[in-house]
Design a protein around this motif. Structure first.
Motif, PDB file in Angstrom:
ATOM      1  N   SER A 234       3.623  23.410  51.525  1.00  0.00           N
ATOM      2  CA  SER A 234       3.312  24.836  51.516  1.00  0.00           C
ATOM      3  C   SER A 234       3.520  25.445  52.891  1.00  0.00           C
ATOM      4  N   ALA A 235       3.118  24.721  53.944  1.00  0.00           N
ATOM      5  CA  ALA A 235       3.330  25.211  55.310  1.00  0.00           C
ATOM      6  C   ALA A 235       4.815  25.394  55.595  1.00  0.00           C
ATOM      7  N   ALA A 236       5.634  24.496  55.063  1.00  0.00           N
ATOM      8  CA  ALA A 236       7.083  24.624  55.251  1.00  0.00           C
ATOM      9  C   ALA A 236       7.614  25.871  54.566  1.00  0.00           C
ATOM     10  N   ARG A 237       7.114  26.151  53.360  1.00  0.00           N
ATOM     11  CA  ARG A 237       7.592  27.327  52.631  1.00  0.00           C
ATOM     12  C   ARG A 237       7.110  28.635  53.257  1.00  0.00           C
ATOM     13  N   THR A 238       5.928  28.618  53.836  1.00  0.00           N
ATOM     14  CA  THR A 238       5.330  29.853  54.348  1.00  0.00           C
ATOM     15  C   THR A 238       5.506  30.042  55.844  1.00  0.00           C
ATOM     16  N   GLY A 239       6.079  29.041  56.524  1.00  0.00           N
ATOM     17  CA  GLY A 239       6.322  29.167  57.950  1.00  0.00           C
ATOM     18  C   GLY A 239       5.096  28.955  58.821  1.00  0.00           C
ATOM     19  N   LEU A 240       4.084  28.294  58.298  1.00  0.00           N
ATOM     20  CA  LEU A 240       2.879  28.027  59.075  1.00  0.00           C
ATOM     21  C   LEU A 240       3.030  26.739  59.882  1.00  0.00           C
ATOM     22  N   ARG A 241       2.403  26.716  61.025  1.00  0.00           N
ATOM     23  CA  ARG A 241       2.362  25.501  61.843  1.00  0.00           C
ATOM     24  C   ARG A 241       1.391  24.517  61.175  1.00  0.00           C
ATOM     25  N   PHE A 242       1.694  23.220  61.275  1.00  0.00           N
ATOM     26  CA  PHE A 242       0.857  22.205  60.629  1.00  0.00           C
ATOM     27  C   PHE A 242       0.502  21.130  61.643  1.00  0.00           C
ATOM     28  N   VAL A 243      -0.792  20.880  61.800  1.00  0.00           N
ATOM     29  CA  VAL A 243      -1.274  19.887  62.763  1.00  0.00           C
ATOM     30  C   VAL A 243      -2.113  18.854  62.020  1.00  0.00           C
ATOM     31  N   VAL A 244      -1.801  17.583  62.205  1.00  0.00           N
ATOM     32  CA  VAL A 244      -2.606  16.496  61.651  1.00  0.00           C
ATOM     33  C   VAL A 244      -3.439  15.891  62.768  1.00  0.00           C
ATOM     34  N   LEU A 245      -4.757  15.883  62.598  1.00  0.00           N
ATOM     35  CA  LEU A 245      -5.642  15.153  63.504  1.00  0.00           C
ATOM     36  C   LEU A 245      -5.743  13.737  62.943  1.00  0.00           C
ATOM     37  N   ASP A 246      -5.033  12.821  63.567  1.00  0.00           N
ATOM     38  CA  ASP A 246      -4.837  11.512  62.949  1.00  0.00           C
ATOM     39  C   ASP A 246      -6.079  10.637  63.037  1.00  0.00           C
ATOM     40  N   ARG A 247      -6.157   9.719  62.084  1.00  0.00           N
ATOM     41  CA  ARG A 247      -7.235   8.733  62.007  1.00  0.00           C
ATOM     42  C   ARG A 247      -6.644   7.380  61.632  1.00  0.00           C
ATOM     43  N   PRO A 248      -7.332   6.270  61.949  1.00  0.00           N
ATOM     44  CA  PRO A 248      -6.809   4.943  61.607  1.00  0.00           C
ATOM     45  C   PRO A 248      -6.701   4.738  60.106  1.00  0.00           C
ATOM     46  N   ASN A 249      -5.778   3.864  59.706  1.00  0.00           N
ATOM     47  CA  ASN A 249      -5.738   3.396  58.323  1.00  0.00           C
ATOM     48  C   ASN A 249      -6.830   2.333  58.183  1.00  0.00           C
ATOM     49  N   PRO A 250      -7.825   2.537  57.309  1.00  0.00           N
ATOM     50  CA  PRO A 250      -8.950   1.591  57.226  1.00  0.00           C
ATOM     51  C   PRO A 250      -8.548   0.169  56.860  1.00  0.00           C
ATOM     52  N   LEU A 251      -7.438   0.016  56.115  1.00  0.00           N
ATOM     53  CA  LEU A 251      -7.001  -1.310  55.678  1.00  0.00           C
ATOM     54  C   LEU A 251      -6.087  -1.979  56.689  1.00  0.00           C
ATOM     55  N   GLY A 252      -5.880  -1.330  57.833  1.00  0.00           N
ATOM     56  CA  GLY A 252      -4.932  -1.841  58.813  1.00  0.00           C
ATOM     57  C   GLY A 252      -3.546  -1.284  58.552  1.00  0.00           C
ATOM     58  N   GLY A 253      -2.670  -1.449  59.530  1.00  0.00           N
ATOM     59  CA  GLY A 253      -1.354  -0.850  59.423  1.00  0.00           C
ATOM     60  C   GLY A 253      -0.215  -1.831  59.541  1.00  0.00           C
ATOM     61  N   VAL A 254      -0.403  -3.043  59.041  1.00  0.00           N
ATOM     62  CA  VAL A 254       0.623  -4.075  59.192  1.00  0.00           C
ATOM     63  C   VAL A 254       1.317  -4.407  57.876  1.00  0.00           C
ATOM     64  N   LEU A 255       0.531  -4.574  56.797  1.00  0.00           N
ATOM     65  CA  LEU A 255       1.089  -5.047  55.529  1.00  0.00           C
ATOM     66  C   LEU A 255       1.214  -3.931  54.505  1.00  0.00           C
ATOM     67  N   LEU A 256       2.217  -4.064  53.662  1.00  0.00           N
ATOM     68  CA  LEU A 256       2.414  -3.216  52.492  1.00  0.00           C
ATOM     69  C   LEU A 256       2.204  -4.076  51.252  1.00  0.00           C
ATOM     70  N   GLU A 257       1.594  -3.495  50.220  1.00  0.00           N
ATOM     71  CA  GLU A 257       1.402  -4.240  48.977  1.00  0.00           C
ATOM     72  C   GLU A 257       1.662  -3.335  47.780  1.00  0.00           C
ATOM     73  N   GLY A 258       2.137  -3.958  46.724  1.00  0.00           N
ATOM     74  CA  GLY A 258       2.304  -3.256  45.467  1.00  0.00           C
ATOM     75  C   GLY A 258       3.543  -2.389  45.434  1.00  0.00           C
ATOM     76  N   PRO A 259       3.760  -1.750  44.296  1.00  0.00           N
ATOM     77  CA  PRO A 259       4.981  -0.972  44.104  1.00  0.00           C
ATOM     78  C   PRO A 259       4.884   0.410  44.715  1.00  0.00           C
ATOM     79  N   GLY A 260       6.023   1.081  44.760  1.00  0.00           N
ATOM     80  CA  GLY A 260       6.063   2.491  45.104  1.00  0.00           C
ATOM     81  C   GLY A 260       6.103   3.317  43.833  1.00  0.00           C
ATOM     82  N   LEU A 261       6.639   4.511  43.953  1.00  0.00           N
ATOM     83  CA  LEU A 261       6.779   5.408  42.805  1.00  0.00           C
ATOM     84  C   LEU A 261       8.203   5.269  42.280  1.00  0.00           C
ATOM     85  N   ALA A 262       8.333   4.895  41.013  1.00  0.00           N
ATOM     86  CA  ALA A 262       9.657   4.584  40.482  1.00  0.00           C
ATOM     87  C   ALA A 262      10.590   5.786  40.517  1.00  0.00           C
ATOM     88  N   ASP A 263      10.124   6.923  40.022  1.00  0.00           N
ATOM     89  CA  ASP A 263      10.923   8.147  40.070  1.00  0.00           C
ATOM     90  C   ASP A 263      10.011   9.328  39.777  1.00  0.00           C
TER      91      ASP A 263
END
Length: 398
Positions: free
Chosen positions: A129-158
């Motif tokens: 929505s910010a892209a469509r409306t021209g608004l600036r977008f800021v993410v105040l980042d936080r850690p991933n609680p499960l850690g940021g090393v491994l990936l598990e499970g499938p993605g979205l098929a389509d």
């Protein structure tokens, strides 16, 4: 001792990181400082021009269950107006943001690290929505609680399986922070739509992606009413799929997603799972009576997962092992919920397909094939994503 500084903490110390102009803060009860002061209060006290608060699923204060939001019009502490965004997207969300009169959307919520956890799709919709409306977008980042090393499970098929529990193709356990996801969505999904967004991420300082949330020293704020502990979050990344079945995922108990059961389950399930000797987890037979949701008020039997080693525990593989055992032991009683029967409103698709990201899991189990066979090797985050997405170096002894 807290050794990790969140993006919110960094922004409160230097509000110039938020840019100029009126700010709409998209946040909730997980948007806190290390001393548990709310981010909204800290930013206002620091002089940031926050003029409106946008709330997601569970509401700004987190007082309601999944699929609900709150009705308050003003925040009791700041007296700022509250505008709910839950399930708003497209032109409807554009109008919400434009009517608010802000020039910048600031996102600050604690994600869980799981594709079907909805805060990241609030992020996705707001970023688009910010892209469509021209608004600036800021993410105040936080850690991933499960850690940021491994990936598990499938993605979205389509796109046929896109929903508010998965708008984009990321793994079930995705290994990224909200800021990294925003970079991925902007570079991949928005770009495919011909959209660009003025995106800024206020990074976490002092987070090691090889650590889970306990390694940050930050206090655990339950990200939703049914996520009381970090072990619950780990279990949820595998057992959340039971929301698409006639097995209770433990909503209405004090340990949801760690507790699973149904009226037709007996003592064989716990015995079968103990025989599997799955890494990092033990299984205990339990009886429980959910206070709400599936089988509310009835006593059911099942198992509780006890996570003993988060480093070796593979939640998605464990969730499939439990699903296989139930399907094998109780073939006449176990079923997937029919199309249109799901938590967050009518949808003519199978809930399990939306949670898994394709029909593959459902069709395999219904054909008598083992669900566990759907998983390949466990990749690392760095096998899939590069520096255009990743903000934090991945080093791991896993």
């Amino acid at each position: 001792m807290t050794r990790t500084r969140t993006g919110a903490q960094c922004a409160a110390a230097d509000i110039r990181l938020l840019g100029d102009g009126r700010i709409g803060l998209l946040t909730n009860f997980t948007g806190t400082m290390p001393d548990l002061e709310r981010t909204s209060d800290a930013l206002v006290a620091a002089g940031a021009p926050v003029t409106v608060l946008f709330g997601p699923e569970h509401g700004l204060n987190g007082s309601v269950q999944a699929g609900e939001t709150e009705a308050e019009a003003y925040d009791a502490r700041t007296d700022l107006p509250i505008v709910e965004t839950y399930l708003k997207s497209g032109a409807e969300l554009d109008r919400v943001f434009l009517d608010s009169g802000v020039s910048t959307i600031v996102f600050d919520m604690q994600d869980l690290g799981v594709r079907y956890y909805t805060y990241i799709w609030t992020l996705f919709d707001a970023l688009e929505s910010a892209a469509r409306t021209g608004l600036r977008f800021v993410v105040l980042d936080r850690p991933n609680p499960l850690g940021g090393v491994l990936l598990e499970g499938p993605g979205l098929a389509d796109a046929a399986f896109a929903s508010f529990v998965g708008r984009s193709d990321i793994h079930q356990r995705h290994g990224l922070t909200a800021g990294e996801l925003a970079r991925l969505f902007a570079a991949r999904d928005l770009a495919r739509r011909g959209l660009t967004v003025d995106l800024h991420v206020v990074e976490v300082d002092g987070w090691a992606p090889s650590d889970d949330f306990d390694g940050t020293g930050l206090p655990w704020v339950p990200p939703s009413p049914n996520m009381p502990t970090l072990d619950t979050a780990f279990a949820f990344s595998g057992t959340g799929i039971f929301e698409g079945t006639n097995v209770s995922e433990g909503r209405g108990t004090t340990r949801p997603f760690e507790t699973l059961g149904a009226p037709y389950i007996d003592g064989r399930l716990a015995s079968r799972l103990r025989e599997r000797d799955l890494p990092g987890v033990l299984f205990r037979e339990v009886w429980f009576a959910p206070t709400f949701h599936k089988y509310a008020g009835s006593t059911v039997r099942g198992v509780q997962l006890h996570v003993t080693d988060r480093g070796t525990f593979r939640p998605v593989a464990t969730g499939l092992a439990v699903l296989d055992a139930i399907a094998e032991l109780y073939p006449e009683e176990f079923r997937f919920l029919p199309p249109g029967e799901r938590l967050d409103g009518p949808d003519r698709r199978h809930a399990i397909d939306l949670l898994w990201g394709s029909a593959e899991l459902r069709t395999a189990v219904e054909s008598g094939l083992p669900a566990a066979g759907l998983l390949g090797p466990t990749p690392r985050v760095t096998d899939v994503y590069g520096p255009d997405v990743l903000l934090y170096p991945r080093v791991s002894a896993v």
